[in-house]
Write a protein that holds these residues in place. Structure first.
Motif, PDB file in Angstrom:
ATOM      1  N   TRP A   1      42.915  20.025   0.450  1.00 42.97           N
ATOM      2  CA  TRP A   1      43.538  19.312   1.561  1.00 42.97           C
ATOM      3  C   TRP A   1      44.645  20.164   2.156  1.00 42.97           C
ATOM      4  O   TRP A   1      45.502  20.689   1.441  1.00 42.97           O
ATOM      5  CB  TRP A   1      44.108  17.973   1.078  1.00 42.97           C
ATOM      6  N   GLN A   2      44.623  20.314   3.476  1.00 42.39           N
ATOM      7  CA  GLN A   2      45.652  21.047   4.205  1.00 42.39           C
ATOM      8  C   GLN A   2      46.100  20.234   5.416  1.00 42.39           C
ATOM      9  O   GLN A   2      45.280  19.629   6.104  1.00 42.39           O
ATOM     10  CB  GLN A   2      45.126  22.397   4.695  1.00 42.39           C
ATOM     11  N   MET A   3      47.397  20.253   5.674  1.00 41.69           N
ATOM     12  CA  MET A   3      47.931  19.571   6.846  1.00 41.69           C
ATOM     13  C   MET A   3      47.609  20.406   8.081  1.00 41.69           C
ATOM     14  O   MET A   3      47.924  21.590   8.130  1.00 41.69           O
ATOM     15  CB  MET A   3      49.445  19.386   6.712  1.00 41.69           C
ATOM     16  N   CYS A   4      46.995  19.769   9.074  1.00 39.94           N
ATOM     17  CA  CYS A   4      46.668  20.490  10.304  1.00 39.94           C
ATOM     18  C   CYS A   4      47.521  20.017  11.488  1.00 39.94           C
ATOM     19  O   CYS A   4      47.589  20.706  12.506  1.00 39.94           O
ATOM     20  CB  CYS A   4      45.185  20.388  10.620  1.00 39.94           C
ATOM     21  N   PHE A   5      48.167  18.858  11.350  1.00 37.76           N
ATOM     22  CA  PHE A   5      49.007  18.325  12.431  1.00 37.76           C
ATOM     23  C   PHE A   5      50.099  17.454  11.836  1.00 37.76           C
ATOM     24  O   PHE A   5      49.879  16.741  10.852  1.00 37.76           O
ATOM     25  CB  PHE A   5      48.167  17.488  13.396  1.00 37.76           C
ATOM     26  N   HIS A   6      51.282  17.509  12.447  1.00 39.37           N
ATOM     27  CA  HIS A   6      52.378  16.641  12.026  1.00 39.37           C
ATOM     28  C   HIS A   6      53.228  16.303  13.251  1.00 39.37           C
ATOM     29  O   HIS A   6      53.441  17.140  14.114  1.00 39.37           O
ATOM     30  CB  HIS A   6      53.253  17.327  10.976  1.00 39.37           C
ATOM     31  N   GLN A   7      53.689  15.048  13.289  1.00 39.75           N
ATOM     32  CA  GLN A   7      54.615  14.634  14.342  1.00 39.75           C
ATOM     33  C   GLN A   7      55.695  13.766  13.737  1.00 39.75           C
ATOM     34  O   GLN A   7      55.419  12.882  12.930  1.00 39.75           O
ATOM     35  CB  GLN A   7      53.913  13.854  15.447  1.00 39.75           C
TER      36      GLN A   7
ATOM     37  N   SER B   1      62.973  16.965  17.079  1.00 40.89           N
ATOM     38  CA  SER B   1      63.839  17.600  18.078  1.00 40.89           C
ATOM     39  C   SER B   1      63.131  17.792  19.419  1.00 40.89           C
ATOM     40  O   SER B   1      63.763  18.144  20.406  1.00 40.89           O
ATOM     41  CB  SER B   1      64.279  18.971  17.561  1.00 40.89           C
ATOM     42  N   GLY B   2      61.805  17.605  19.414  1.00 36.82           N
ATOM     43  CA  GLY B   2      61.025  17.874  20.612  1.00 36.82           C
ATOM     44  C   GLY B   2      60.420  19.272  20.605  1.00 36.82           C
ATOM     45  O   GLY B   2      59.618  19.601  21.475  1.00 36.82           O
ATOM     46  N   GLN B   3      60.813  20.085  19.643  1.00 38.34           N
ATOM     47  CA  GLN B   3      60.271  21.435  19.518  1.00 38.34           C
ATOM     48  C   GLN B   3      58.845  21.394  18.984  1.00 38.34           C
ATOM     49  O   GLN B   3      58.467  20.476  18.256  1.00 38.34           O
ATOM     50  CB  GLN B   3      61.133  22.272  18.561  1.00 38.34           C
ATOM     51  N   ILE B   4      58.069  22.407  19.328  1.00 39.74           N
ATOM     52  CA  ILE B   4      56.712  22.562  18.818  1.00 39.74           C
ATOM     53  C   ILE B   4      56.708  23.736  17.854  1.00 39.74           C
ATOM     54  O   ILE B   4      57.229  24.816  18.166  1.00 39.74           O
ATOM     55  CB  ILE B   4      55.712  22.804  19.965  1.00 39.74           C
TER      56      ILE B   4
ATOM     57  N   ASN C   1      72.068  10.102   7.763  1.00 39.77           N
ATOM     58  CA  ASN C   1      71.080   9.052   7.491  1.00 39.77           C
ATOM     59  C   ASN C   1      70.019   8.943   8.578  1.00 39.77           C
ATOM     60  O   ASN C   1      69.530   7.857   8.884  1.00 39.77           O
ATOM     61  CB  ASN C   1      71.753   7.695   7.267  1.00 39.77           C
ATOM     62  N   ARG C   2      69.652  10.069   9.129  1.00 42.59           N
ATOM     63  CA  ARG C   2      68.633  10.110  10.173  1.00 42.59           C
ATOM     64  C   ARG C   2      67.323   9.520   9.646  1.00 42.59           C
ATOM     65  O   ARG C   2      66.862   9.861   8.568  1.00 42.59           O
ATOM     66  CB  ARG C   2      68.417  11.544  10.636  1.00 42.59           C
ATOM     67  N   VAL C   3      66.721   8.622  10.429  1.00 45.25           N
ATOM     68  CA  VAL C   3      65.451   7.989  10.081  1.00 45.25           C
ATOM     69  C   VAL C   3      64.411   8.418  11.112  1.00 45.25           C
ATOM     70  O   VAL C   3      64.679   8.420  12.316  1.00 45.25           O
ATOM     71  CB  VAL C   3      65.583   6.445  10.057  1.00 45.25           C
ATOM     72  N   ALA C   4      63.229   8.777  10.614  1.00 44.70           N
ATOM     73  CA  ALA C   4      62.142   9.192  11.512  1.00 44.70           C
ATOM     74  C   ALA C   4      60.824   8.606  11.039  1.00 44.70           C
ATOM     75  O   ALA C   4      60.583   8.494   9.835  1.00 44.70           O
ATOM     76  CB  ALA C   4      62.043  10.711  11.569  1.00 44.70           C
TER      77      ALA C   4
END
Length: 122
Positions: free
Chosen positions: A107-113, A39-42, A91-94
């Motif tokens: 293991w931990q997620m530190c960043f996602h886009q 969505s562009g949100q952080i 059916n949104r694809v990303a």
């Protein structure tokens, strides 16, 4: 741990996060986690956890992961890239990319886009 084992582990972790359970967010997201959403949100970890608590948003919404691939960037850092399809959301694809950091053996997620590729028009 082999590259294949790490890839399987992180695939399972990504799937867990799609279930939107507060306990998974607490353990699988690093405290300094940041996401740039489709969505562009952080988003930050606490904001996501608050939204789960306040809105009671749980469940995976039928999201399907495909083209999952991991690249080990260093001993304790792995990039996972993949594509998602959301059948319950037109059916949104990303295309998606996550950075996973090993911290104190976990293991931990530190960043996602997420980057929107397409969406059916209805």
């Amino acid at each position: 741990m082999s590259a294949q084992n790490i890839s399987c582990l992180l695939y399972q972790a990504e799937q867990q996060l799609l279930q939107r359970q507060l306990s998974d967010f607490e353990t699988l997201l690093a405290d300094d986690f940041i996401e740039y959403g489709t969505s562009g949100q952080i988003y930050h970890k606490q904001l996501l956890m608050d939204s789960l608590t306040n809105q009671n948003q749980k469940g995976d919404a039928g999201i399907v992961i495909s083209q999952f691939h991991c690249v080990q960037l260093s001993t304790d850092l792995v990039q996972a890239t993949y594509q998602t399809k959301e059948p319950l959301n037109k059916n949104r694809v990303a295309n998606r990319s996550s950075l996973w950091r090993r911290y104190q053996g976990q293991w931990q997620m530190c960043f996602h886009q997420g980057t929107l590729v397409s969406q059916d028009q209805e």
